[in-house]
Design an enzyme around this catalytic site. Structure first.
Site, mmCIF file in Angstrom:
data_model
loop_
_atom_site.group_PDB
_atom_site.id
_atom_site.type_symbol
_atom_site.label_atom_id
_atom_site.label_comp_id
_atom_site.label_asym_id
_atom_site.label_seq_id
_atom_site.Cartn_x
_atom_site.Cartn_y
_atom_site.Cartn_z
ATOM 1 N N LYS A 1 0.832 -1.210 0.000
ATOM 2 C CA LYS A 1 0.000 0.000 0.000
ATOM 3 C C LYS A 1 0.872 1.268 0.000
ATOM 4 O O LYS A 1 0.650 2.189 -0.786
ATOM 5 C CB LYS A 1 -0.926 0.039 1.240
ATOM 6 C CG LYS A 1 -1.879 -1.129 1.335
ATOM 7 C CD LYS A 1 -2.784 -1.032 2.566
ATOM 8 C CE LYS A 1 -2.012 -1.057 3.878
ATOM 9 N NZ LYS A 1 -1.311 -2.335 4.162
ATOM 10 N N ARG B 1 -9.592 0.986 8.605
ATOM 11 C CA ARG B 1 -9.250 -0.415 8.820
ATOM 12 C C ARG B 1 -10.366 -1.148 9.558
ATOM 13 O O ARG B 1 -10.232 -2.337 9.819
ATOM 14 C CB ARG B 1 -8.000 -0.484 9.684
ATOM 15 C CG ARG B 1 -6.710 -0.839 8.952
ATOM 16 C CD ARG B 1 -5.608 -0.846 10.009
ATOM 17 N NE ARG B 1 -4.416 -1.527 9.643
ATOM 18 C CZ ARG B 1 -3.344 -0.987 9.069
ATOM 19 N NH1 ARG B 1 -3.352 0.273 8.715
ATOM 20 N NH2 ARG B 1 -2.276 -1.707 8.841
ATOM 21 N N ARG C 1 11.404 -5.770 4.725
ATOM 22 C CA ARG C 1 11.108 -4.329 4.668
ATOM 23 C C ARG C 1 12.069 -3.509 5.536
ATOM 24 O O ARG C 1 12.293 -3.805 6.697
ATOM 25 C CB ARG C 1 9.669 -4.079 5.128
ATOM 26 C CG ARG C 1 9.356 -2.592 5.319
ATOM 27 C CD ARG C 1 7.897 -2.303 5.232
ATOM 28 N NE ARG C 1 7.132 -2.847 6.340
ATOM 29 C CZ ARG C 1 5.801 -2.747 6.414
ATOM 30 N NH1 ARG C 1 5.116 -2.155 5.443
ATOM 31 N NH2 ARG C 1 5.156 -3.260 7.434
ATOM 32 N N ARG D 1 11.107 -2.137 11.240
ATOM 33 C CA ARG D 1 10.071 -1.893 12.245
ATOM 34 C C ARG D 1 10.010 -3.019 13.256
ATOM 35 O O ARG D 1 10.052 -4.175 12.890
ATOM 36 C CB ARG D 1 8.710 -1.743 11.550
ATOM 37 C CG ARG D 1 8.479 -0.350 11.016
ATOM 38 C CD ARG D 1 7.301 -0.284 10.083
ATOM 39 N NE ARG D 1 6.092 -0.905 10.610
ATOM 40 C CZ ARG D 1 4.932 -0.919 9.963
ATOM 41 N NH1 ARG D 1 4.835 -0.342 8.772
ATOM 42 N NH2 ARG D 1 3.881 -1.498 10.484
ATOM 43 N N ARG E 1 -0.813 -9.356 13.154
ATOM 44 C CA ARG E 1 -1.355 -8.304 12.287
ATOM 45 C C ARG E 1 -2.159 -8.888 11.133
ATOM 46 O O ARG E 1 -3.178 -8.324 10.727
ATOM 47 C CB ARG E 1 -0.224 -7.396 11.794
ATOM 48 C CG ARG E 1 0.269 -6.459 12.915
ATOM 49 C CD ARG E 1 1.656 -5.923 12.662
ATOM 50 N NE ARG E 1 1.743 -5.163 11.457
ATOM 51 C CZ ARG E 1 2.814 -5.142 10.660
ATOM 52 N NH1 ARG E 1 3.883 -5.835 10.965
ATOM 53 N NH2 ARG E 1 2.808 -4.399 9.578
HETATM 54 P P1 ADP Z 1 1.267 -1.924 7.428
HETATM 55 O O1 ADP Z 1 1.741 -0.910 6.420
HETATM 56 O O2 ADP Z 1 2.280 -2.982 7.693
HETATM 57 O O3 ADP Z 1 -0.103 -2.407 7.108
HETATM 58 P P2 ADP Z 1 0.768 0.354 9.108
HETATM 59 O O4 ADP Z 1 2.029 1.132 9.080
HETATM 60 O O5 ADP Z 1 -0.344 0.793 8.243
HETATM 61 O O6 ADP Z 1 1.123 -1.163 8.832
HETATM 62 O O7 ADP Z 1 0.209 0.262 10.592
HETATM 63 C C1 ADP Z 1 1.054 -0.089 11.664
HETATM 64 C C2 ADP Z 1 0.226 -0.228 12.932
HETATM 65 O O8 ADP Z 1 -0.378 1.039 13.252
HETATM 66 C C3 ADP Z 1 -0.941 -1.201 12.850
HETATM 67 O O9 ADP Z 1 -0.550 -2.544 13.114
HETATM 68 C C4 ADP Z 1 -1.872 -0.642 13.935
HETATM 69 O O10 ADP Z 1 -1.400 -0.987 15.232
HETATM 70 C C5 ADP Z 1 -1.685 0.864 13.768
HETATM 71 N N1 ADP Z 1 -2.670 1.412 12.805
HETATM 72 C C6 ADP Z 1 -2.399 1.926 11.571
HETATM 73 N N2 ADP Z 1 -3.527 2.332 10.970
HETATM 74 C C7 ADP Z 1 -4.543 2.072 11.827
HETATM 75 C C8 ADP Z 1 -5.966 2.235 11.776
HETATM 76 N N3 ADP Z 1 -6.574 2.773 10.696
HETATM 77 N N4 ADP Z 1 -6.695 1.846 12.852
HETATM 78 C C9 ADP Z 1 -6.103 1.339 13.947
HETATM 79 N N5 ADP Z 1 -4.785 1.128 14.053
HETATM 80 C C10 ADP Z 1 -3.996 1.490 13.000
HETATM 81 P P1 ADP Z 2 2.200 -1.865 3.153
HETATM 82 O O1 ADP Z 2 2.173 -0.358 3.194
HETATM 83 O O2 ADP Z 2 0.993 -2.438 2.475
HETATM 84 O O3 ADP Z 2 2.422 -2.490 4.500
HETATM 85 P P2 ADP Z 2 4.778 -1.554 1.819
HETATM 86 O O4 ADP Z 2 4.509 -0.628 0.709
HETATM 87 O O5 ADP Z 2 5.468 -1.032 3.029
HETATM 88 O O6 ADP Z 2 3.425 -2.316 2.249
HETATM 89 O O7 ADP Z 2 5.606 -2.788 1.224
HETATM 90 C C1 ADP Z 2 6.076 -3.859 2.039
HETATM 91 C C2 ADP Z 2 7.451 -4.313 1.560
HETATM 92 O O8 ADP Z 2 7.339 -4.966 0.295
HETATM 93 C C3 ADP Z 2 8.449 -3.170 1.339
HETATM 94 O O9 ADP Z 2 9.714 -3.643 1.697
HETATM 95 C C4 ADP Z 2 8.347 -2.888 -0.164
HETATM 96 O O10 ADP Z 2 9.587 -2.389 -0.690
HETATM 97 C C5 ADP Z 2 8.057 -4.268 -0.732
HETATM 98 N N1 ADP Z 2 7.148 -4.269 -1.895
HETATM 99 C C6 ADP Z 2 6.062 -3.477 -2.090
HETATM 100 N N2 ADP Z 2 5.418 -3.817 -3.232
HETATM 101 C C7 ADP Z 2 6.102 -4.869 -3.760
HETATM 102 C C8 ADP Z 2 5.943 -5.683 -4.946
HETATM 103 N N3 ADP Z 2 4.905 -5.496 -5.782
HETATM 104 N N4 ADP Z 2 6.842 -6.657 -5.163
HETATM 105 C C9 ADP Z 2 7.855 -6.886 -4.301
HETATM 106 N N5 ADP Z 2 8.082 -6.154 -3.185
HETATM 107 C C10 ADP Z 2 7.217 -5.158 -2.904
#
Ligand code: ADP
Ligand code: ADP
Ligand code: ZN
Length: 222
Positions: free
Chosen positions: A15, A90, A129, A162, A173
């Site tokens: 994302k 979410r 990541r 992270r 998660r």
């Molecule tokens: P990822 O990109 O791996 O999906 P995020 O960076 O979006 O993770 O979120 C990291 C953490 O922050 C989540 O596991 C949750 O604890 C919190 N968080 C993020 N967005 C939300 C949301 N919309 N509602 C509740 N908690 C959230």
């Molecule tokens: P999210 O915000 O959904 O948690 P991220 O954008 O942080 O996901 O991506 C998670 C990890 O995967 C990062 O290390 C990113 O560089 C890698 N990544 C993202 N998209 C792709 C893809 N299409 N193919 C391979 N690696 C990816």
């Protein structure tokens, strides 16, 4: 006319990576709830102290705390032409309140890009990541490495992993995503704004699908 985009999908699906591209293409701000929480934690604010424990355990931060934070963010002038929401909403409750907030501004969620991939792919992405401590840019050890090990290409900041990308928290998660966030697919499908994006391929192939889905809206709003 404003353009409001939601990126939906499990942890690690890409994302944030796709949101960066949308931001560069559309000139709209990427609003990431996870980034906002991490900033607040780094600064040691009240919001950060409220959110920290939940994030460490891989649980969701309570709706009210999250909603207040996002409401304040999207009221800022840079969001007047639209936003790219990454990681919010979410829960169904968050989605309902978002609808109300946007309706007050004469806006709506125009499109929800639901990016999905297999659990195997998600775990591989989370495990590799790395993030820039300074600007938040995201890298991957294998699929998207930085040029100089440990240093951000963009700003020279140091890269880190992270805490909540550890295996035990990853699994929690993913479970929380299934339980609390998957119901949003039905919520948005009913509204006719959900688009399925296959997140399995490389960044470029995911981007092509997203661009194709968003392009008609850009043309319509222009
Ligand atoms: P990822 O990109 O791996 O999906 P995020 O960076 O979006 O993770 O979120 C990291 C953490 O922050 C989540 O596991 C949750 O604890 C919190 N968080 C993020 N967005 C939300 C949301 N919309 N509602 C509740 N908690 C959230
Ligand atoms: P999210 O915000 O959904 O948690 P991220 O954008 O942080 O996901 O991506 C998670 C990890 O995967 C990062 O290390 C990113 O560089 C890698 N990544 C993202 N998209 C792709 C893809 N299409 N193919 C391979 N690696 C990816
Ligand atoms: Zn950086």
């Amino acid at each position: 006319m404003a353009l409001d985009i939601v990126l939906l999908g499990p942890p690690g699906v890409g994302k944030g990576t796709q949101a960066e591209r949308l931001e560069a293409w559309l000139g709209l701000p990427q609003v990431s709830s996870g980034d906002l929480f991490r900033e607040a934690i780094a600064k040691g604010t009240r919001l950060g102290r409220k959110a920290e424990g939940y994030i460490d355990r891989g649980e969701l931060v309570p709706d009210q705390v999250t909603i207040d934070m996002i409401a304040e963010r999207i009221a800022k002038p840079d969001c007047a032409k639209g936003v790219i929401l990454d990681g919010f909403p979410r829960t169904v409750e968050q989605a309902r309140i978002l609808d109300e907030l946007l309706a007050k501004m004469g806006r709506r969620v125009d499109i929800v890009l639901d990016i999905e991939a297999s659990e195997e792919t998600l775990l591989e992405r989370l495990t590799g990541r790395w993030l820039c401590r300074q600007c938040g840019r995201v890298y991957h050890r294998l699929s998207n490495p930085e040029q100089v090990r440990g240093i951000c290409d963009e700003c020279g900041g140091r890269l880190y992993q992270r805490e909540d990308d550890r295996p035990k928290t990853q699994r929690r998660r993913l479970q929380v995503y299934q339980d609390r966030t998957v119901p949003l697919q039905a919520y948005y499908r009913r509204k006719g704004v959900l688009v399925d994006i296959d997140g399995e391929g490389d960044v470029e192939s995911v981007w092509r699908q997203i661009k194709a889905a968003v392009e008609p809206l850009v043309a319509q709003k222009a």
